[in-house]
Design an enzyme around this catalytic site. Sequence first.
Site, short mmCIF file in Angstrom:
data_model
loop_
_atom_site.label_atom_id
_atom_site.label_comp_id
_atom_site.label_asym_id
_atom_site.label_seq_id
_atom_site.Cartn_x
_atom_site.Cartn_y
_atom_site.Cartn_z
N ASN A 128 0.80 -1.23 0.00
CA ASN A 128 0.00 0.00 0.00
C ASN A 128 0.83 1.28 0.00
O ASN A 128 0.33 2.35 0.26
CB ASN A 128 -0.95 0.00 1.21
CG ASN A 128 -0.22 -0.14 2.52
OD1 ASN A 128 1.01 -0.26 2.54
ND2 ASN A 128 -0.95 -0.13 3.62
N LYS A 129 2.12 1.17 -0.33
CA LYS A 129 2.99 2.34 -0.30
C LYS A 129 3.10 3.00 -1.68
O LYS A 129 2.61 2.49 -2.67
CB LYS A 129 4.38 1.95 0.23
CG LYS A 129 4.36 1.37 1.65
CD LYS A 129 3.77 2.34 2.66
CE LYS A 129 4.02 1.95 4.11
NZ LYS A 129 3.60 0.62 4.49
#
Length: 311
Positions: A128-129
Amino acid sequence: ATSCTAALFMCLKSFGIGHGDEVIVPDMTFIATANAVDMAGATPILVDVKEDLTIDPESIKKAITKKTKAIIPVHVTGRAADMEAIMKIAKEHNLIVIEDAAEALLSKHKGKYLGTWGDAGCFSFSPNKTITTGQGGISVTNDDNIANNLRMLKDQGRPVRGNGGNDIHHIRGYNFKFTNLQAAVGLGQLHYLEARVKKMREIYKWYKEGLKSVNEIKLYPCDLENDAVPQWTDIQTDKRDELEKYLKDNNIETRKYWHPIHTQAPYKQNDKNFPNSTRLSGKSLWLSSAFTLTEEDINTVCEKIKEFFRK
């Protein structure tokens, strides 16, 4: 490295931090920050946070003992910890500063990239970065000796990549190497980096505008004017759990904040020592913040939030 956790662990090892040492860690962070300290054989010393959920410098001062060797400030959601105060404390007490910048890729504070204020910084490439390699992380430092230590630690104690045969191993190392496939996936996304950072800032602006009339919500700060990058947009509200459920029932995904580390079984401590993290954790929520969201999508989320509070 294989993860930001591994990157933090290797930074601690690179500075010779281990058994008998204490490392100061904020109570509000993903548990990996504390686990990395434990993995290095040192003791994580939890301290309270400020109103913006970043580590409280006053709490750091109170936690320092003769065993303290390092501080790990965490830049929550790309929001800078108070690095001026932290570096001042570190200098006074001769402490190492390793920044957990897992959520702060390309975010700046006072014109300087987060992750480059301390002795070393670590970033995450988890799913999710800003950039993902599936799982992965990276350490940065401007100290040649530490950089050399990190190279050996990630590759079984070899300073240069060997062939697995008659290699020379200078120290005890580990297998925290990136695979070529992971590296290729990460490098391919550099092409989109600028656009993603721009979108993250836009999403924050759209939420700020869309929710400004909702008195029951406080948007956590993000200094966009000074080049901060919000990994996600997060809010504080007394009706956090009810709001999260209402949005979920309307097919809008959000994410509740971490439980404070002191409430987790491996690091259990008394709530009274952490008044801010205890109070703020249950009020904090990450809103939908994917790169694919449009202004129309964000407006829809804002309307549903307003609808919830009207009801």
